[in-house]
Write an enzyme that holds these catalytic residues in place. Structure first.
Site, PDB file in Angstrom:
ATOM      1  N   ASP A   1      59.382  40.078   2.208  1.00 24.07           N
ATOM      2  CA  ASP A   1      59.236  40.716   0.900  1.00 24.07           C
ATOM      3  C   ASP A   1      57.779  41.078   0.613  1.00 24.07           C
ATOM      4  O   ASP A   1      56.848  40.611   1.305  1.00 24.07           O
ATOM      5  CB  ASP A   1      59.779  39.759  -0.178  1.00 24.07           C
TER       6      ASP A   1
ATOM      7  N   ASP B   1      66.673  46.443  -5.564  1.00 24.33           N
ATOM      8  CA  ASP B   1      67.113  45.161  -6.124  1.00 24.33           C
ATOM      9  C   ASP B   1      68.386  45.347  -6.942  1.00 24.33           C
ATOM     10  O   ASP B   1      69.011  44.366  -7.340  1.00 24.33           O
ATOM     11  CB  ASP B   1      66.019  44.573  -7.029  1.00 24.33           C
TER      12      ASP B   1
HETATM   13  C1  GLA Z   1      62.170  40.336  -4.860  1.00 24.30           C
HETATM   14  C2  GLA Z   1      63.297  40.814  -3.969  1.00 24.30           C
HETATM   15  C3  GLA Z   1      64.570  40.116  -4.371  1.00 24.30           C
HETATM   16  C4  GLA Z   1      64.382  38.623  -4.263  1.00 24.30           C
HETATM   17  C5  GLA Z   1      63.199  38.184  -5.087  1.00 24.30           C
HETATM   18  C6  GLA Z   1      62.885  36.735  -4.874  1.00 24.30           C
HETATM   19  O1  GLA Z   1      62.364  40.753  -6.173  1.00 24.30           O
HETATM   20  O2  GLA Z   1      63.412  42.194  -4.024  1.00 24.30           O
HETATM   21  O3  GLA Z   1      65.630  40.541  -3.560  1.00 24.30           O
HETATM   22  O4  GLA Z   1      64.199  38.267  -2.920  1.00 24.30           O
HETATM   23  O5  GLA Z   1      62.047  38.946  -4.788  1.00 24.30           O
HETATM   24  O6  GLA Z   1      61.786  36.339  -5.603  1.00 24.30           O
END
Ligand code: GLA
Length: 700
Positions: free
Chosen positions: A447, A504
């Protein structure tokens, strides 16, 4: 002055590029499009496209060539901007030599006075996608600063008169905006150290009929996209498209004798958007993705994030894993919250040690149970970041990216590490390498949850270097690139990872826009596609499981919800779709993707053809103004062949009653490709949240 030009053609399957190369002058692109017949008279082609000088041009009209410079009265923005000894360097690059094969051309340009050399490579790759890159060498005795070096400067054939650019934000990536290519052109530039959510490094240009040109910069840092009309002052409306990495002032210095390559840029031309998508998919599959041919079936994931968030414990995760396995899940991914003191999103990034509070026995018992349930194990990491509240930051406050003398402003409570520093990369490599060596981890979700300020190419290159080192040490580990969803998706990162997280936002209605948008350039097997909870945590929308599951099948399917909070019926529906996905993923992930047009704007249709089989999705998001939706017309079939057509169950509860002949759709109807592509199939698509899967098999 230059000689009479020599003409060079490159041929792909359906594409020809023709260049006019004038020694001591410039190289011009004189044809880009449909494959020309063998024996085409290229000099005649050049003559047919030539224009006389008009009144308001320099006496010798300037030639933009393939690396336009600020010289000879050229009005376009230069593709090359250099400084030496603090001053702008005036350059006059001339074509010194060229080498061509059937599908590649290398042009060497030199400026003896400025003591520089530029080498331009143009190559037609898989899918007839043209890959361009530029290398600049400093032959002088003083350092040379590159302020800008375009990866591609494409004279756009004048038949392309409209463009589609993209806009978007977190959880709502990649909205298309189509418009006429206006005289003031288009200028996009990112500043957050990554491409961002709005797809500014992707562009479509539209020609007559459905002809379309797609372009992209394969670079995970900041970019510049520039489309300028009539750039050569030629008065013919020709546009020049430039794609470049955006570098910080003083950042790219070339020592005497040193070279620098700009990241690759790509473009392709097709007579239809689906065909363009297929071209990019073929290219990604054959030429970009790491060892794509060796990939096994894309395993169904369950990701803990929208099921448990930060509320983690060994027991809860084992219970979740057990429920997941019952659904047919094949990979269990432990998301954020497993390390250091990370009990919320304001702390502990950088402390990549398994948290003893959450896992007193380490991760091993959980992984063992996950494996005993028949799944493999994946783990979330965000290596490039550091929380001010972390042991790492307390030990190395100077390791973060910062503007000297300025306050260190956080985003999501975090700072970014300075990835250009060797000691930072060494620390991260050691931590991640140890995690991968000590545990049976099959997959990393990598990420990157903030924009970078300050930003710079060193950050992107440091990220690439760390990723490359880890991949070399652990080639069997699959990696997903996520950046708060689709904030860092490009062919640069995709040459190093196995999938991306497109958004997301798991709301199926949103996904029906987001997945087709990304799939213009990315095949379904790299697009993570999860069944989220209802109500959706981002949109608040409640959607039926049947609809959520059918939509998630068209991608790399997964689940990001807690099965314990579903009804028995929902779990059964989800399991049935996971089974269906497993049956069809070989088709979905190797075939040709087509968009299905439908007169109702609320209906989204996608279809994948592969060999003798095909699978389609037709999904209604609105409430149709008519009772009987227009039939869904299929595409990409063999008109003469006959197909057995079925509607795989389960069927959408609200719509199934409207199906006129359910048994016929269960047993299968035999219809020709022509009938399916002309008349189509009449499906109940009146109500929102109605989706159908259509399966086709060619009859021998
Ligand atoms: C980001 C990612 C999510 C999740 C969160 C965890 O927002 O895009 O999918 O993994 O971090 O903190």
């Amino acid at each position: 002055m230059s000689d009479t030009p020599a003409h060079v053609r490159l041929d792909g399957h359906a594409l020809t590029l023709v260049f006019a190369c004038a020694r001591d002058g410039a190289a011009r692109l004189i044809h880009a499009g449909a494959k020309l017949p063998a024996g085409e008279d290229l000099a005649a082609l050049d003559t047919a496209g030539a224009r006389g000088r008009h009144e308001n041009q320099p006496d010798v009209p300037p030639v933009a060539g393939l690396l336009p410079e600020a010289k000879h009265g050229l009005m376009t923005s230069p593709a090359l901007v250099l400084r030496r000894d603090g001053a702008r360097l005036t350059t006059d690059l001339r074509l010194a030599r060229w080498e061509a094969t059937h599908e590649a051309l290398t042009l060497t340009l030199r400026d003896e006075a400025a003591q520089i050399e530029a080498v331009l490579h143009w190559q037609i790759g898989a899918g007839d996608v043209v890959r361009c890159h530029t290398v600049l060498t400093n032959h002088g005795t003083a350092p040379l600063e590159i302020e800008q070096l375009a990866s591609l400067a494409l004279p756009v054939p004048a038949r392309f008169t409209e463009c589609t650019s993209y806009a978007g934000r977190w959880a709502s990536e990649l909205h298309e905006h189509r418009r006429t290519i206006a005289p003031d052109g288009l200028h996009r530039e990112s500043r957050g150290g990554k491409p961002g959510f709005d797809g500014g490094n992707w562009l479509l240009l539209h020609g007559p009929g459905q002809e379309v040109l797609g372009a992209h910069l394969a670079w995970s840092g900041d970019f510049i996209t520039r489309l300028e009309c009539d750039s050569a002052g030629a008065g013919d409306g020709t546009a020049l498209l430039q794609l470049a990495a955006s570098w910080q002032p003083g950042e790219i210095m070339l020592a005497p004798g040193a070279s620098r390559a700009a990241p690759p840029a790509l473009f392709a031309i097709a007579d239809h958007r689906s065909v363009l998508a297929q071209a990019f998919h073929a290219h990604l599959r054959d030429d970009v993705l790491p060892a794509r041919k060796d990939w096994g079936p894309r395993k169904v994931h369950l990701n803990s994030w929208e099921a448990l968030g930060f509320d983690l414990s060994e027991d809860k995760l084992i219970a979740l894993a057990e429920d997941a396995a019952r659904l047919g899940i094949e990979r269990f991914v432990l998301d954020d919250g497993w390390f250091g003191g990370r009990r919320n999103d304001q702390t502990s990034l950088g402390d990549w040690f398994v948290s003893p509070d959450v896992f007193p026995n380490g991760l091993a018992p959980l992984i063992a149970r996950v494996q005993a349930f028949g799944m493999d194990f994946g783990l979330w990491v965000e290596p490039e970041m550091v929380s001010p509240d972390s042991d790492l930051y307390r030990q190395h406050p100077d390791w973060c990216l910062r503007a000297p003398g300025q306050e260190r402003r956080t985003m999501r409570g975090q700072l970014a590490l300075d990835m250009a520093r060797t000691e930072v990369r060494t620390y991260l490599f050691e931590r991640l390498d140890a995690l991968l060596r000590d545990h049976a981890i099959a997959y990393l979700k990598w990420d990157h949850n903030r924009t970078l300020f300050p930003a710079g190419a060193g950050q992107t290159e440091g990220f690439y270097a760390l990723l490359d080192a880890l991949r070399a040490a652990h080639p069997q580990v699959e990696i997903e690139s996520c950046s708060s969803g689709g904030g860092r998706i490009d062919y640069g990162v995709l040459s190093r990872v196995h999938r991306v997280w497109p958004s997301d936002n798991n709301d199926a209605i949103e996904r029906l826009r987001i997945i087709p948008a990304w799939s213009q350039f990315l095949p379904l097997e790299v697009l993570g596609s999860h069944v989220g909870p209802s109500p959706n945590p981002i949109t608040g929308r409640r959607l039926a499981m049947d609809f959520r599951a059918k939509v998630a099948m068209f991608g790399h399917m997964g689940v990001e919800a807690d099965p314990a909070r579903m009804t028995d019926k929902e779990r059964a529906t989800l399991a049935a779709h996971i089974a269906l996905y497993k049956q069809w993923r070989g088709v979905l992930h190797s075939g040709a993707l087509w968009r299905l047009d439908h007169p109702d704007a609320g209906v989204t249709g996608m279809m994948v053809t592969h060999g003798d089989t095909a699978l389609a999705l037709a999904a209604q998001t609105g409430f149709s103004p008519v009772f009987d939706a227009a039939p869904v017309r299929l595409v990409g079939l063999d008109p003469q062949a006959r197909y057995r057509v079925t509607l795989p169950e389960p069927w959408p509860a609200r719509a199934r009653h409207y199906l006129a002949h359910p048994d016929a759709w269960r047993d299968g109807l035999t219809l020709s490709g022509t009938a399916l592509m002309t008349q189509g199939v009449a499906l109940p698509l009146t109500h929102p949240e109605t989706a159908w899967i259509i399966a086709l098999e060619k009859i021998a």
